[in-house]
Design an enzyme around this catalytic site. Structure first.
Site: not given
Ligand code: 13P
Length: 363
Positions: A56, A147, A188, A230
């Protein structure tokens, strides 16, 4: 409910606002590499590697050691907990490297989902209990934003009022805690691509969810100028036979955002949600070109749509690291142009047309 309350200190307001605005600087967006260990394990398996901490680390090192030109289009990156403490082969902490490259480190702080009891097979996100403590620690390590992803799905009876209200409250509480510890919260609410709904339904659901989220943020006294949103773009569901053009997607997306997102929010950083790299770039470009009011910066915070070509090109082999880094730079450049509405569709990468959709995708 009282209407008597205080805002954060002016000093804290300034710092949060500055960070949020720097993340959405013109022509820049976020590289989201916060896949939890299970999620990155699936990607490592596609290149024949075991899901070990070192593998990773090797993959994320590939991303962070790309040419400094990366920061022409990448303002910030979202890390996963273990990545905050990892180092390059030569012992440089990832966070130091990112700062040197002028890329702002951030951190995913939600702890995934659990079922919402008696709901329509819906979920709630976890992680609030010790969040203030974790935020303080990440801040100490150099992170400046966080986030939290809360997924919702569109079905005949979903998202339910229960799930929408829960999502709004949890995101608001998360945002308030982040700000109390000096981190900019990226909020988000992710309305998934799963389903056969059309774009009209997706737009209405997005509007209802955003209205609930911003009412809750207001109730929790969240300082909007020090936040970012987001969201999903407004598109038809994966299984809908009636497809929409990039212009239709742009119009539906900006309409929903205008109806639900206060102009005080400095920026909107879209997730890609399973779109192909090229679709995500073209749609962002169309969103920035559509002739409508746009009081916020509109840019990207892509995970899959910035990394699909990198994974394909790297293939888990040291000899392809440089080539894979070139792919990352190309996608970052394409999305940086799209964030300005200046992408002409001529940047292609190894997996740019491949769909990145997977059912009930987990981070
Ligand atoms: P994706 O662009 O793969 O949908 O990722 C969204 C996300 O929340 C990653 O932090």
């Amino acid at each position: 409910m009282t209407t008597h309350f205080s805002y954060p200190s002016l000093d804290l307001q300034d710092k949060l606002k500055q960070t949020a605005e720097a993340i959405v600087a013109p022509g820049k967006g976020i590289l989201a590499v916060d896949e939890a260990n299970d999620a990155i394990g699936k990607l490592l398996a596609t290149v024949g590697l075991q899901n070990t901490e070192n593998n990773r680390r090797r993959y994320r090192q590939l991303l962070f050691t790309a040419d400094d030109a990366l920061s022409d289009n990448i303002s910030a990156t979202i890390l996963f907990d273990e990545t905050v403490y990892q180092k390059t082969d030569d012992g440089t902490p990832f966070i130091e490297l990112l700062k040197k490259k002028n890329i702002i480190p951030g951190i995913k702080v939600d702890r995934d989902t659990v079922p919402l009891f008696l709901s329509e097979d819906e979920v709630t996100t976890q992680g609030l209990d010790d969040l203030a403590k974790r935020c303080a620690e990440y801040k100490k390590q150099g992170c400046r934003f966080a986030k939290w992803r809360a997924p919702l799905k569109i079905g005949e009876h979903t998202p339910s009022v229960q799930a929408i209200q829960d999502t709004a409250q949890v995101l608001a509480r998360y945002a308030a805690i982040c700000q109390s510890e000096g981190l900019v919260p990226i909020v988000e609410p992710d309305i998934l691509l799963d389903g056969d709904h059309d774009i009209v339904r997706a737009q209405k659901v997005t509007e209802v969810v955003l209205a609930a989220v911003y009412k809750a943020l207001s109730d929790h006294h969240v300082f909007l100028e020090g936040t970012l949103l987001k969201p999903n773009m407004v598109t038809p569901g994966q299984g809908c036979s009636k497809r929409s053009s990039t212009e239709e997607i742009a119009k539906a997306t900006v309409t929903a955002l205008l109806r639900g997102v206060p102009a005080a929010v400095p920026g909107i950083t879209f997730l890609s949600g399973g779109q192909s790299e090229e679709e995500a770039t073209q749609n962002l470009n169309a969103i920035n070109r559509v002739n409508m009011k746009k009081p916020w910066m509109l840019t990207f915070s892509y995970g899959r749509a910035l990394q699909a070509s990198v994974w394909k090109t790297w293939a888990g082999k040291d000899e392809y690291v440089k080539k894979a880094q070139q792919e990352l730079l190309k996608r970052a450049k394409a999305n940086g142009l799209a964030a300005l509405g200046k992408y002409d569709g001529t940047i292609s990468t190894a997996a740019s047309d491949k769909s990145n959709y997977s059912k009930e995708h987990k981070y």
